[in-house]
Design a protein around this motif. Structure first.
Motif, PDB file in Angstrom:
ATOM      1  N   PHE A  86       0.893  -1.117   0.079  1.00 54.86           N
ATOM      2  CA  PHE A  86       0.161   0.060   0.011  1.00 54.86           C
ATOM      3  C   PHE A  86       0.893   1.065  -0.091  1.00 54.86           C
ATOM      4  O   PHE A  86       0.634   2.244  -0.646  1.00 54.86           O
ATOM      5  N   TRP A  87       1.919   1.161   0.801  1.00 58.13           N
ATOM      6  CA  TRP A  87       2.964   2.342   0.991  1.00 58.13           C
ATOM      7  C   TRP A  87       3.447   2.592  -0.622  1.00 58.13           C
ATOM      8  O   TRP A  87       3.603   3.656  -0.981  1.00 58.13           O
ATOM      9  N   THR A  88       3.743   1.667  -1.013  1.00 57.63           N
ATOM     10  CA  THR A  88       4.682   1.530  -2.654  1.00 57.63           C
ATOM     11  C   THR A  88       3.846   2.229  -3.680  1.00 57.63           C
ATOM     12  O   THR A  88       4.065   2.916  -4.131  1.00 57.63           O
ATOM     13  N   PHE A  89       2.284   1.918  -3.392  1.00 55.12           N
ATOM     14  CA  PHE A  89       1.158   2.246  -4.215  1.00 55.12           C
ATOM     15  C   PHE A  89       1.245   3.917  -4.113  1.00 55.12           C
ATOM     16  O   PHE A  89       1.198   4.654  -5.166  1.00 55.12           O
ATOM     17  N   LEU A  90       1.190   4.139  -2.776  1.00 53.32           N
ATOM     18  CA  LEU A  90       0.946   5.635  -2.610  1.00 53.32           C
ATOM     19  C   LEU A  90       2.135   6.573  -3.139  1.00 53.32           C
ATOM     20  O   LEU A  90       2.052   7.753  -3.754  1.00 53.32           O
TER      21      LEU A  90
ATOM     22  N   PRO B   3      -2.974   3.982  10.315  1.00 48.29           N
ATOM     23  CA  PRO B   3      -2.041   3.533   9.273  1.00 48.29           C
ATOM     24  C   PRO B   3      -1.980   3.974   7.735  1.00 48.29           C
ATOM     25  O   PRO B   3      -1.077   4.821   7.514  1.00 48.29           O
ATOM     26  N   PRO B   4      -3.132   4.467   7.255  1.00 45.58           N
ATOM     27  CA  PRO B   4      -3.036   5.048   5.973  1.00 45.58           C
ATOM     28  C   PRO B   4      -2.608   6.428   5.975  1.00 45.58           C
ATOM     29  O   PRO B   4      -2.101   6.976   5.065  1.00 45.58           O
TER      30      PRO B   4
ATOM     31  N   GLY C 165       1.417  10.314   4.590  1.00 48.86           N
ATOM     32  CA  GLY C 165       2.483  11.332   4.951  1.00 48.86           C
ATOM     33  C   GLY C 165       3.744  10.881   4.522  1.00 48.86           C
ATOM     34  O   GLY C 165       4.626  11.547   4.165  1.00 48.86           O
ATOM     35  N   TYR C 166       4.253   9.444   4.823  1.00 44.17           N
ATOM     36  CA  TYR C 166       5.385   9.016   4.720  1.00 44.17           C
ATOM     37  C   TYR C 166       5.560   9.254   3.105  1.00 44.17           C
ATOM     38  O   TYR C 166       6.755   9.630   2.511  1.00 44.17           O
ATOM     39  N   ALA C 167       4.678   8.654   2.246  1.00 46.15           N
ATOM     40  CA  ALA C 167       4.703   8.757   0.914  1.00 46.15           C
ATOM     41  C   ALA C 167       4.864  10.089   0.233  1.00 46.15           C
ATOM     42  O   ALA C 167       5.803  10.277  -0.746  1.00 46.15           O
ATOM     43  N   GLY C 168       4.136  11.093   0.778  1.00 47.48           N
ATOM     44  CA  GLY C 168       4.313  12.501   0.227  1.00 47.48           C
ATOM     45  C   GLY C 168       5.788  12.942   0.323  1.00 47.48           C
ATOM     46  O   GLY C 168       6.174  13.804  -0.405  1.00 47.48           O
TER      47      GLY C 168
END
Length: 712
Positions: free
Chosen positions: A100-104, A200-201, A206-209
């Motif tokens: 999910f994080w990779t997708f974001l 978590p999302p 935030g991490y992805a951004g």
């Protein structure tokens, strides 16, 4: 489903690598074909990862357990929020959350692509400006694609990270149905709460951004472009990331408060600390970008800050997924994750440092001496110390968090530090930081005129004195007596207070904190009122001043709900024959037993609920009821403590029921959390202020962009 998911993951990995290669070729050769195909690969990466996530979501929502990850992380809940718990399975476990994080990250890259596409067709932007922005966007997308490729590699080649592993045949019986043991496999019931489902999302967004400012900082170094162009293209991404990180941290605190049954909301757990690291650096980054835009200063620092924000995202992931520290929230470690995340941390620090050294002259200040601090009473000094405190605290917090994994010969090496150690640093440092925040808006760039300063500060200071007088009265009549009462108990809580320092220091620090909160509240409130009346003010100024008001409210709440908590643990004597019990006293409150009951939900969702109802009196006046309970998972025997809470404007009464002892007496833990409503209200205000800065119009944004580009 497993085969399809694996295939699309391979496609995403290949597309990310292709984007990196093609955009490199396009940049150095000037090939428009390579650039166009590379941009297409960026879109393909995001689309492929979207399909991967959709496959898992469909499996979770339909109950398809052909994928092992779905079987392990599915929800068996049947209540009204069951759909949300099923959806949250996507990010509930190790491999799904990484996917999910990779997708974001890939989605943010697609956002860059979309904005770049529309900007290139904007006739109001000159051809030269459009071309520079196009090239900058390409390099940024290249960097983000490289990060996506690393994450896809982790999913594909690291044990335990593959989300599309088929469910082994041993989990099914001869009829193709789940075996008895497999039928009870599901997500931890403690995670089945609305706040934890959303927490978590929010963090992952935030991490992805924060990959975006890192990518643009690297792009600015590659292009040797020190104008405001890259800053203007990342500012909204930074604010959005900070907003989502703050929301995620806040929702995690809500979950910890209402679900875990310990009465607090922040315990300095390693994984909690990890989520805070990037948020702290983001604070420094937001203020540094302000100086970059307004003064053309702190350029090198802005580049490094943007890279550090991303670095600490990876540090947080390293802490959570490498297995180097023990935490109830951490995933099991694996060698591939350890090596790749460790390498990414080193690369995200070393490469920008080399770039800054190579571009040292180019990224100097627009005006000679602008990076220097002419006077300590100036905005320049305030912003400088703002950054120093945030980065220093982030580095120190990181060191303390991983200290248990460090060699014994290092300070704190091999020791897992407790709450007292963290708070001994965080409390005074936080108060100093907020004092700077309170004074900064009243200061001028370069050198502050004392007369003008005192003229601006006079009215807010008078109002602050009035508020502080009220808070000091409350401190003397409510806070200090609680401290004295807890110290008199002579138990573990008393020892914790003793470790925090002598009474004069502990109480004095709280009093100073209340003074700083009063100053910050009115200085920021007056600044907000002034900004809101001036139509030419940017949304960042309006939202920022409101966010500073929120920080003052949060500080008041933290002092009351963290430093002056009354706790009472013990047993309420209960007579089974007469169904009566002795009162239970918690400071000014009295709990009277009303009833007990057991609700059997075994057939519906394999749970049983044991609850007790108490009437609550304060100074002999009835104020309501609390109904703490224990939810038991019959299959796993896991308990979930549901606290009973009565909220008042000035405090919460928090009651936890832990069952009965051998005599049949009720085991109770109760806390009086003063001013905790200020924490929740301040958190909401902080999110509103950040949202205002994010969405409100920014003054002459396009004109500023064009001017900044032409100036180069």
């Amino acid at each position: 489903m497993a085969t399809s998911g694996f295939a699309f993951l391979i496609v995403a990995f290949g597309a990310a690598l292709a984007a990196v290669v093609l955009l490199i070729v396009g940049h150095f050769s000037g090939s428009s074909i390579a650039n166009r195909i590379g941009r297409g690969a960026v879109f393909t990466t995001a689309l492929s990862l979207l399909v991967c996530c959709t496959i898992l979501v469909v499996c979770f929502m339909s109950g398809d357990v052909s994928i092992l990850y779905v079987l392990e992380e599915r929800s068996l809940s049947t209540d009204g929020m069951a759909w949300l718990y099923r959806l949250s399975g996507l990010w509930a476990g190790r491999s799904g959350s990484l996917l999910f994080w990779t997708f974001l990250i890939a989605l943010f890259n697609a956002v860059i692509l979309g904005r770049s596409y529309f900007d290139s067709r904007d006739s109001s932007i000159s051809a030269n400006d459009a071309n520079r922005a196009y090239r900058l966007d390409n390099i940024a997308m290249l960097v983000v694609s490289a990060v996506v490729a690393v994450f896809c590699g982790l999913l594909l080649f690291s044990d335990g990270n593959m989300p599309f592993e088929p469910t082994p045949e041993r989990y099914f019986d001869a009829n193709g149905e789940l075996s008895a043991a497999a039928s009870v496999m599901s997500v931890n019931s403690l995670l089945e709460h609305w706040a934890m489902a959303i927490h978590p999302p929010m963090l992952f967004i935030g991490y992805a951004g924060l990959t975006v400012p890192f990518a643009y900082a690297m792009a600015a170094l590659v292009m040797n472009d020190s104008t405001k162009l890259w800053v203007e293209r990342v500012t909204r991404f930074v604010l959005a990331s900070w907003l989502f990180l703050g929301a995620g941290i806040g929702l995690g605190a809500v979950w910890a408060y209402v679900v875990l049954g310990w009465g607090g909301y922040w315990g300095w757990d390693p994984v909690e600390n990890a989520s805070l690291l990037s948020w702290l650096v983001c604070v420094a980054l937001v203020h540094t970008l302000t100086v970059y835009r307004q003064r053309g200063a702190f350029k090198r620092w802005a580049i490094m800050c943007a890279c550090l924000a991303f670095t600490f995202v990876i540090v947080a992931t390293f802490i959570t997924r490498s297995g180097i520290v023990e935490s109830v929230h951490a995933f099991a470690g694996d060698p591939v994750s350890l090596a790749l995340f460790g390498g990414l941390i080193v690369a995200s620090i070393v490469i920008p440092l080399i770039g800054i050294v190579m571009r040292w002259k180019s990224f100097g200040p627009d005006t000679e001496g602008a990076d220097d601090i002419e006077n300590m009473l100036s905005k320049d000094a305030a912003y400088y110390f703002n950054n120093v405190i945030m980065i220093a605290f982030t580095l120190l917090l990181t060191y303390m968090t991983v200290s248990s994994a460090l060699p014994r010969w290092l300070p704190f090496g091999g020791d897992a530090l407790g709450t007292t150690a963290y708070e001994a640093i965080a409390r005074p440092l936080g108060i100093i930081y907020l004092l700077i925040l309170a004074v900064c808006p009243l200061l001028a760039w370069g050198k502050t005129d004392p007369k003008k300063f005192f003229k601006q500060a006079r009215v807010p200071a008078v109002c602050a004195v009035v508020l502080f007088a009220f808070l000091a009265f409350w401190w003397a009549t409510q806070f200090v007596p609680v401290y004295d009462a807890m110290m008199a108990k002579g138990n573990s809580n008393s020892q914790t207070l003793l470790e925090a320092g002598p009474a004069w220091y502990y109480n004095g620090l709280a009093l100073v904190g209340l003074l700083v909160a009063s100053l910050l509240f009115f200085n920021a409130a007056f600044m907000f009122a002034r900004n809101i009346r001036m139509p030419h003010k940017r949304g960042a100024a309006i939202g920022g001043s409101f966010a500073h008001v929120a920080m003052a409210v949060i500080l008041i709440g933290l002092i009351g709900s963290n430093m002056y908590v009354y706790e009472e643990s013990g047993y309420m004597a209960f007579d089974e024959e007469t169904k009566t019990a002795e009162p239970f006293y918690v400071n000014e409150y009295r709990l009277e037993f009303v009833s007990e009951s057991v609700t059997d939900n075994v057939e519906a969702n394999n749970t049983a609920l044991y609850d007790v109802v108490f009437d609550v009196y304060k100074h002999d006046a009835y104020v309501g009821q609390v109904k703490p309970s224990i939810q038991l998972d019959v299959m796993t025997q896991q308990q979930k403590l549901n606290a009973g809470v009565i909220s008042f404007p000035e405090e919460d009464l928090f009651v936890v029921y832990r069952g009965v002892n051998a005599n049949g007496d009720f085991s109770l833990d109760a806390r009086v959390n003063q001013f905790i409503l200020f924490v929740w209200a301040g958190f909401g205000m902080l999110m509103i202020g950040t949202l205002c800065a994010l969405v409100m119009p920014r003054k002459a944004a396009r004109a500023g962009r064009t001017k900044g580009r032409d100036a180069s």
